[in-house]
Structures are given as C-alpha cells and as structure tokens.
Design an enzyme around this catalytic site. Structure first.
Site, PDB file in Angstrom:
ATOM      1  N   LYS A 107       0.851  -1.190   0.000  1.00 43.72           N
ATOM      2  CA  LYS A 107       0.000   0.000   0.000  1.00 43.72           C
ATOM      3  C   LYS A 107       0.880   1.232   0.000  1.00 43.72           C
ATOM      4  O   LYS A 107       1.995   1.198   0.525  1.00 43.72           O
ATOM      5  CB  LYS A 107      -0.880   0.021   1.262  1.00 43.72           C
ATOM      6  CG  LYS A 107      -2.104   0.894   1.123  1.00 43.72           C
ATOM      7  CD  LYS A 107      -3.196   0.167   0.376  1.00 43.72           C
ATOM      8  CE  LYS A 107      -4.477   0.949   0.312  1.00 43.72           C
ATOM      9  NZ  LYS A 107      -5.577   0.039  -0.056  1.00 43.72           N
TER      10      LYS A 107
HETATM   11  N1  GLU Z   1      -7.130   0.357  -3.175  1.00 40.54           N
HETATM   12  C1  GLU Z   1      -7.963  -0.784  -3.475  1.00 40.54           C
HETATM   13  C2  GLU Z   1      -8.057  -1.702  -2.255  1.00 40.54           C
HETATM   14  O1  GLU Z   1      -7.923  -1.288  -1.135  1.00 40.54           O
HETATM   15  C3  GLU Z   1      -7.542  -1.476  -4.748  1.00 40.54           C
HETATM   16  C4  GLU Z   1      -6.188  -2.085  -4.749  1.00 40.54           C
HETATM   17  C5  GLU Z   1      -5.726  -2.625  -6.093  1.00 40.54           C
HETATM   18  O2  GLU Z   1      -6.519  -2.665  -7.019  1.00 40.54           O
HETATM   19  O3  GLU Z   1      -4.557  -2.992  -6.194  1.00 40.54           O
HETATM   20  O4  GLU Z   1      -8.343  -2.860  -2.372  1.00 40.54           O
END
Ligand code: GLU
Length: 476
Positions: A107
């Site tokens: 993240k």
């Molecule tokens: N930010 C989104 C989540 O928390 C998508 C993550 C992604 O598609 O890699 O799942």
C-alpha cells in the site's frame, strides 16, 4: 477519531489476525513471518509550486512478498501515516489471498489534501512521487503494482503509467506497472465501478443462503431492504447505485463529510451524486432531510449498514449503539477490533472488508493480465460466439416454420442471446465468479468449524492458510 483504550488501525489488524491464528496450527515463527510488515519506504521530496518549494511525505509499504508483484492502492489524504499504510498493506495481503489473485500485499500513501492543488500541480506532485518509487522498483510490473485508493483515481494512475514508461522506454510490459488506468491509457472496462460492484455481488451471494440471512436476523432477498451508506465516494456511490437500481434496496440515509441525507422513502443516488458533484456536499439537496451531524445516523435503525469511507468509524465509542443487524465493510478497517467484539456479542453480522471490498483488486488483476497479454478480453471470441448463437436461432426458426409450429422468439430474448460478450460483460462475469467462490470458501470455514463463529475469523483463516502454504512450498 481515536477513542480512549482503542487499538490503532494497525494493532486492530494484528489483533484480528491473532484471533484467527489462535485457531490455526501454524508454527510461531511462520505466524510472525506472515503477520509482520516486510518493509516500509518513506520518502520526502520537494516540488516547486506557486513560487516556492513544497515538501511532501509519502510511503510505500510492502507487507508480504510471498507472491510478486505485490499489489495495493496509493492513497492521497492528510491523514496518511506509516501505521495506516502498514495496516492497509497487511489487509491487501489477506484480501489478495482470499480472492485468489496472485499477489502479495502492499500500500502507498501521500500526505496531501488533493483539493488544495489544481490539476497541473497534482500532476507534478504525482510524477515526482512516482519517480521516487519507480527508481527503487516500488512501482514495477513484476514487483509492485499500485492502483487507486482514497483521493486518487484514473487520472493519477495514467500519470504514474506515463512516468514509468518514460523511465523504462524499452519495457514492453510498462503499462502493467499500475492498474486503475483509464481505458484509453491501457485500463479495463469496469475497473472504476469494480469495488462497488463487488459489494453488490457479495451481498447477493450472502442473501442466497437462508442460514446466513437468518444469522443476521434477516429474511427474504435484497428487495426492499433498508440501507444506510456512509461515504458517497467511488465505492459507496457505485454500491448504493447498483443495489438501489438493480436489487430494489431502499437507501434511507447517506452520510458524508457535511452531515447526512435521510429519507425513509429511499434516496435517488444518481441525483444525490450529481448534486454533490455540483456543490461539493450534501447540503441543499432538495426534498430530503439534511442533518448537519452525520455520525449519529450510523446508529439509526436499518437492515444493512455500508461503511464506505474511512477506517475506525465504528469504534468503542459507538459500537454498542449500532442497530443494523448486518454490516458490510466496503471501506478498509471501518470497524475497530474493540467494536468488532462488542458487535459480535450483540449478534451483529459483519461481512469483513478483506472480502467485501475485494472487487477493486480483482478487476485490477484482470487489467494487469490484459496489459501483459496485450489484447482486450473478448477480442478473439466475441464474434465467433455470436455466429454460433445465430446458427442456433436460425435453425430453430427454420424448424418452427418447416414443421408449422408457429414458434417465435421475442425480440428481447433474441437480442440478448445473440450478443457476444464484450470486455465489460467478461469483467463482470469474472468478478461475480470471484466474489461467489471467495464467499463459499469463507462460509465453509464459518459453518464447518465449531470454533469459528464469524465471517471475519473465517476470512482470515482462509487467507492465512493460503499464504502459509505458499511460504511452505518455498521451503520456509
Ligand atoms: N485500493 C484498493 C483496495 O484497497 C484497490 C487495490 C488494487 O486494485 O490494487 O483494495
């Protein structure tokens, strides 16, 4: 947001993890290896804006590299900090394992209020942040693939993809370095709606099982269910829109930054969203009742509560007051560890974040595969599929007229039957299948084990077990 005695977001995720591993047979060493965050990179960089140098702080955290690339969004918010990014990265590991996408968890975040900067400034800031991450392989098609999260969207992903391509001019797979791009820049149909669509598919699957509905003290199907949505951002908006337009739910309240709109008759989500786009808030939305204080609306009576905004909104301070018998966590971490305990004791059923909001990363996976295969889904099959269907229709029509049977197919049926699947149809089909399969894996543990009494622990058990298997097969 924080209430005295409350675990932080990262602690909450760890405590939930430990609640699951206490029921599993993992060696303590492996348990720790899976739980801890592998690394967090912090960067501070300057950008010359409005005549002076502004310094920004950003993070990219890699929780688990049991599979690569690692995957997870980039968040733009003033609330971003290392603990939050690490908690979100851990959730990505478990989420990807649960929905069977071949990624580790990561993240990113940038401490910024995107509303304070204009588009050109945001582009400069984003490209500079991306540059810092790309040169350390923290954005890379084979190693680390970001996506949108709160405060970012297609536009930012397009800038990141372009920045990567400029720095890696001979990489034929450059587009796969990030997902959530606009369709004209290598994205995929259905990615923007994906997380909200996933929430809809998750609820549909949940309501297919009488036993599960009864565990939430609910009867019947989704039709007519009274729903409260917190947050009308990308996820909340799509979930509320699809559920109200296609499944007959009644959205009786929407909570946002500037209060709540309440209407027992049901709110028209499309109209509300357009009003918000025009005015920047809920206030002034005609007809319905606007309450300036939104938090208390979370505690209103309803059938389904959908927190689709921030983490920690249901906490020790309000958990006992929540009346919804069913909560589906469209946001990441909306229920703290302490609140989760209170709610479980009360008999509230929670469909956990790592499952409920996995639609986004699922369609990100399809986009990544599309970028690596360099061909749009359905391009080879669509017309062949249509030709076969047409053959069948024509043969049935011939038989009917030869035999004087007088059968006629309705135009509507014919049109639907003759239509080959385009990319959007295939994406939705793949997403629906993923959400159903993952739910069934969770539910098998939930109902199959006497020591498991809730879906969150079941989800963690399924996910951790899969991660552990991957580590074991690597000889760890
Ligand atoms: N930010 C989104 C989540 O928390 C998508 C993550 C992604 O598609 O890699 O799942």
């Amino acid at each position: 947001m924080s209430v005295a005695g409350e675990a932080s977001f990262r602690e909450s995720v760890d405590l939930m993890f430990k609640r699951a591993t206490a029921l599993m047979d993992l060696s303590p060493g492996l348990e720790e290896k899976i739980r801890v965050c592998n690394s967090t990179y912090t960067v501070r960089f300057g950008v010359r804006l409005r005549g002076k140098i502004e310094t920004f702080t950003g993070y990219r955290s890699v929780h688990s590299e049991h599979m690569e690339p690692v995957k997870g969004g980039i968040r733009y918010s003033l609330g971003v900090n290392q603990e939050e990014v690490e908690a979100l990265a851990a959730l990505m590991t478990y989420k990807c394992a649960l929905v069977d996408t071949p990624f580790g968890g990561s993240k990113g975040g940038l401490c910024i209020d995107p509303r304070q900067w204009d588009e050109h400034e945001l582009e400069q800031i984003t490209r500079r942040f991306a540059y810092e991450l790309i040169k350390r392989d923290l954005i890379h098609p084979a190693q680390n693939v970001p996506a949108p999260d709160m405060g970012t969207g297609e536009r930012e992903m397009a800038w990141i993809a372009d920045q990567y391509a400029r720095m890696n001019t001979t990489d034929i797979n450059a587009k796969a370095c990030v997902t959530g791009k606009p369709p004209h820049a290598g994205g995929i149909q259905g990615r923007v709606e994906a997380t909200g669509r996933g929430v809809q598919y998750a609820l549909r699957e949940f309501f297919r099982y009488r036993e599960d509905r009864e565990a939430a003290r609910l009867t019947g199907d989704l039709d007519g269910k009274r729903v409260i949505v917190q947050g009308l951002g990308n996820v909340g908006y799509h979930a509320a829109k699809f559920l109200s337009e296609e499944d007959g739910v009644r959205v009786i309240a929407v909570i946002e930054r500037d209060g709540a709109i309440v209407d027992e008759k049901g709110i028209n989500i499309e109209e509300l969203r357009q009003h918000m786009n025009r005015t920047g808030g809920l206030a002034g939305f005609p007809k319905e009742r606007h309450l300036p204080e939104g938090a208390a609306v979370l505690e209103m009576e309803c059938d389904i509560l959908i927190p689709a905004a921030l983490e920690g909104v249901i906490n020790l301070g309000n958990a006992a007051l929540i009346k919804a018998p069913l909560i589906i966590e469209a946001a990441n971490g909306p229920v703290t560890f302490g609140a989760d305990e209170i709610l479980r004791k009360k008999g509230t059923l929670i469909i956990p974040d790592m499952y409920a909001n996995a639609g986004g990363v699922t369609v990100s996976y399809f986009e990544w595969v599309k970028n690596l295969s360099h061909i749009r889904f359905g391009r080879m099959q669509r017309r062949a599929e249509e030709a076969r269907s047409r053959l069948l229709v024509e043969e049935l029509e011939r038989l009917s007229s030869d035999q004087g049977l007088g059968w006629t197919m309705s135009q509507d049926f014919k049109q639907k039957f003759l239509q080959g699947s385009d990319e959007l149809a295939l994406v939705r089909s793949g997403l629906d299948d993923t959400m159903r399969t993952a739910y069934q894996a969770m539910r098998e543990v939930w109902h199959g084990r006497t020591d498991v009494n809730d879906l969150r622990v079941a989800a963690y058990i399924v996910a951790i077990d899969r991660v552990a298997k991957t580590y074991r097969s690597k000889g760890l």
